[in-house]
Design a protein around this motif. Structure first.
Motif, PDB file in Angstrom:
ATOM      1  N   GLU A 132       0.824  -1.206   0.000  1.00  0.00           N
ATOM      2  CA  GLU A 132       0.000   0.000   0.000  1.00  0.00           C
ATOM      3  C   GLU A 132       0.857   1.255   0.000  1.00  0.00           C
ATOM      4  OE1 GLU A 132      -2.876   0.019   3.094  1.00  0.00           O
ATOM      5  OE2 GLU A 132      -3.866  -1.837   2.454  1.00  0.00           O
ATOM      6  N   ALA A 133       2.004   1.195   0.676  1.00  0.00           N
ATOM      7  CA  ALA A 133       2.921   2.336   0.675  1.00  0.00           C
ATOM      8  C   ALA A 133       3.463   2.586  -0.723  1.00  0.00           C
ATOM      9  CB  ALA A 133       4.063   2.081   1.655  1.00  0.00           C
ATOM     10  N   ALA A 134       3.755   1.508  -1.452  1.00  0.00           N
ATOM     11  CA  ALA A 134       4.245   1.658  -2.818  1.00  0.00           C
ATOM     12  C   ALA A 134       3.191   2.301  -3.716  1.00  0.00           C
ATOM     13  CB  ALA A 134       4.657   0.299  -3.381  1.00  0.00           C
ATOM     14  N   VAL A 135       1.944   1.891  -3.546  1.00  0.00           N
ATOM     15  CA  VAL A 135       0.844   2.479  -4.330  1.00  0.00           C
ATOM     16  C   VAL A 135       0.688   3.953  -3.985  1.00  0.00           C
ATOM     17  CG1 VAL A 135      -1.640   2.443  -4.727  1.00  0.00           C
ATOM     18  CG2 VAL A 135      -0.366   0.291  -4.596  1.00  0.00           C
ATOM     19  N   ARG A 136       0.754   4.262  -2.699  1.00  0.00           N
ATOM     20  CA  ARG A 136       0.608   5.661  -2.263  1.00  0.00           C
ATOM     21  C   ARG A 136       1.741   6.519  -2.800  1.00  0.00           C
ATOM     22  NH1 ARG A 136       1.116   7.826   3.997  1.00  0.00           N
ATOM     23  NH2 ARG A 136       0.945  10.072   3.503  1.00  0.00           N
ATOM     24  N   LEU A 137       2.974   6.013  -2.714  1.00  0.00           N
ATOM     25  CA  LEU A 137       4.117   6.784  -3.191  1.00  0.00           C
ATOM     26  C   LEU A 137       4.044   6.985  -4.699  1.00  0.00           C
ATOM     27  CD1 LEU A 137       6.758   8.222  -2.683  1.00  0.00           C
ATOM     28  CD2 LEU A 137       7.936   6.015  -2.839  1.00  0.00           C
ATOM     29  N   GLU A 138       3.641   5.967  -5.426  1.00  0.00           N
ATOM     30  CA  GLU A 138       3.503   6.111  -6.879  1.00  0.00           C
ATOM     31  C   GLU A 138       2.492   7.207  -7.216  1.00  0.00           C
ATOM     32  OE1 GLU A 138       2.700   3.414 -10.896  1.00  0.00           O
ATOM     33  OE2 GLU A 138       2.620   2.502  -8.906  1.00  0.00           O
ATOM     34  N   ARG A 139       1.400   7.225  -6.469  1.00  0.00           N
ATOM     35  CA  ARG A 139       0.380   8.258  -6.691  1.00  0.00           C
ATOM     36  C   ARG A 139       0.932   9.650  -6.400  1.00  0.00           C
ATOM     37  NH1 ARG A 139      -3.089   6.187  -3.633  1.00  0.00           N
ATOM     38  NH2 ARG A 139      -2.759   7.428  -1.757  1.00  0.00           N
ATOM     39  N   GLU A 140       1.695   9.779  -5.313  1.00  0.00           N
ATOM     40  CA  GLU A 140       2.250  11.087  -4.956  1.00  0.00           C
ATOM     41  C   GLU A 140       3.320  11.523  -5.948  1.00  0.00           C
ATOM     42  OE1 GLU A 140       0.878  12.852  -2.762  1.00  0.00           O
ATOM     43  OE2 GLU A 140      -0.357  11.337  -1.795  1.00  0.00           O
ATOM     44  N   LEU A 141       4.131  10.587  -6.428  1.00  0.00           N
ATOM     45  CA  LEU A 141       5.162  10.914  -7.403  1.00  0.00           C
ATOM     46  C   LEU A 141       4.568  11.353  -8.744  1.00  0.00           C
ATOM     47  CD1 LEU A 141       7.738   8.039  -6.798  1.00  0.00           C
ATOM     48  CD2 LEU A 141       8.137  10.479  -6.389  1.00  0.00           C
ATOM     49  N   ALA A 142       3.391  10.843  -9.055  1.00  0.00           N
ATOM     50  CA  ALA A 142       2.761  11.154 -10.339  1.00  0.00           C
ATOM     51  C   ALA A 142       1.940  12.432 -10.304  1.00  0.00           C
ATOM     52  CB  ALA A 142       1.868   9.987 -10.767  1.00  0.00           C
ATOM     53  N   ASN A 143       1.746  12.999  -9.128  1.00  0.00           N
ATOM     54  CA  ASN A 143       0.898  14.173  -8.983  1.00  0.00           C
ATOM     55  C   ASN A 143       1.715  15.454  -9.121  1.00  0.00           C
ATOM     56  OD1 ASN A 143      -0.952  16.120  -8.317  1.00  0.00           O
ATOM     57  ND2 ASN A 143      -1.432  15.320  -6.285  1.00  0.00           N
ATOM     58  N   PRO A 144       1.541  16.204 -10.231  1.00  0.00           N
ATOM     59  CA  PRO A 144       2.319  17.435 -10.435  1.00  0.00           C
ATOM     60  C   PRO A 144       2.109  18.475  -9.345  1.00  0.00           C
ATOM     61  CG  PRO A 144       1.226  16.754 -12.465  1.00  0.00           C
ATOM     62  CD  PRO A 144       0.650  15.919 -11.361  1.00  0.00           C
ATOM     63  N   GLU A 145       0.991  18.396  -8.632  1.00  0.00           N
ATOM     64  CA  GLU A 145       0.735  19.369  -7.565  1.00  0.00           C
ATOM     65  C   GLU A 145       1.718  19.224  -6.408  1.00  0.00           C
ATOM     66  OE1 GLU A 145      -3.304  19.132  -6.330  1.00  0.00           O
ATOM     67  OE2 GLU A 145      -4.112  19.766  -8.267  1.00  0.00           O
ATOM     68  N   ASN A 146       2.389  18.087  -6.339  1.00  0.00           N
ATOM     69  CA  ASN A 146       3.358  17.855  -5.271  1.00  0.00           C
ATOM     70  C   ASN A 146       4.742  18.380  -5.614  1.00  0.00           C
ATOM     71  OD1 ASN A 146       1.467  16.489  -3.670  1.00  0.00           O
ATOM     72  ND2 ASN A 146       1.905  14.534  -4.651  1.00  0.00           N
ATOM     73  N   TYR A 147       4.974  18.763  -6.852  1.00  0.00           N
ATOM     74  CA  TYR A 147       6.312  19.123  -7.286  1.00  0.00           C
ATOM     75  C   TYR A 147       6.728  20.497  -6.770  1.00  0.00           C
ATOM     76  CZ  TYR A 147       5.519  15.465 -10.835  1.00  0.00           C
ATOM     77  OH  TYR A 147       5.230  14.298 -11.483  1.00  0.00           O
ATOM     78  N   GLY A 148       7.976  20.605  -6.330  1.00  0.00           N
ATOM     79  CA  GLY A 148       8.560  21.900  -6.063  1.00  0.00           C
ATOM     80  C   GLY A 148       8.916  22.557  -7.389  1.00  0.00           C
TER      81      GLY A 148
END
Length: 227
Positions: A132-148
């Motif tokens: 589940e952590a891998a799925v969550r991290l993949e989702r966060e990595l793919a979300n441009p809103e998270n990018y600096g």
């Protein structure tokens, strides 16, 4: 403990009697030693033998040094969660498909820490590093809103087909981007915010060891004040 040299994983970066005596080289030595031990450990060797290149544990410890400013035994669940699911997606320029590899290496790393050093926080962190952590991290990595800002710039270049693994490719993208915006001089790589991810494109390259020492000192003082 296999292939573990004498090393005090609980050693403070400050003198126990006063937080004014800060050993500026301690964080770098700490990081280098624990990563070297992990790479020699049964957990690290098994992962490398499977074909995975080891570098995510090194990145994680670098982030602990930069943003928490304390040793691994003192890392708490909120800090652990924030580093993995907030700082990595915001700072690290990597494809979302790498999420499983990141989680697998961090799980092996904390398994090593729990076995070799009996860290009390290790079992909980290992349990948290599941599918589940891998799925969550993949989702966060793919979300441009998270990018600096720097990572956003990097990912734009990657999506446009520029080779962002080399300085030449980065400079070519900056020049193209500035031309499109009507800016005459190309942006220089050194003008980018290296702490936001461009200096560690795929996180296979280490940033300068001495970077953010003042941040580590301030963070450590704050932690000492809470104890």
């Amino acid at each position: 403990m296999d292939n573990v040299t004498p090393f005090d994983i609980r050693a403070p970066f400050f003198d126990e009697d006063t937080d004014e005596k800060f050993d500026e080289d301690a964080p770098s030595r700490y990081r280098d030693e624990i990563i070297a031990q992990f790479e020699r450990s049964a957990e690290g060797v098994a992962l490398a033998t499977s074909g995975q290149e080891l570098h995510w544990a090194d990145t994680f410890v670098e982030f602990v040094m930069q943003y928490v400013g304390a040793g691994l035994p003192d890392l708490d669940p909120d800090e652990f969660d924030g580093l993995i699911f907030e700082e990595i997606p915001r700072k690290v320029s990597v494809e979302a498909s790498e999420a499983s590899a990141i989680i697998a290496e961090l799980r092996a790393f904390w398994n090593f820490l729990g076995r070799a050093y009996l860290l009390e926080n290790a079992p909980g962190f290992v349990a948290a590093l599941d599918d589940e952590a891998a799925v969550r991290l993949e989702r966060e990595l793919a979300n441009p809103e998270n990018y600096g800002p720097a990572k956003s710039m990097f990912m734009q270049g990657l999506n446009r087909g520029f080779d962002m693994s080399t300085e030449e490719g980065i400079q070519a993208w900056f020049s193209q981007h500035n031309r499109e915006l009507g800016f005459a001089p190309p942006m220089n790589l050194s003008s980018a915010d290296s702490s936001s991810g461009l200096g560690a494109m795929s996180l296979k390259k280490r940033s300068e060891k001495d970077r953010n020492r003042s941040r580590i000192a301030r963070a450590s003082r704050k932690r000492n004040g809470r104890k």
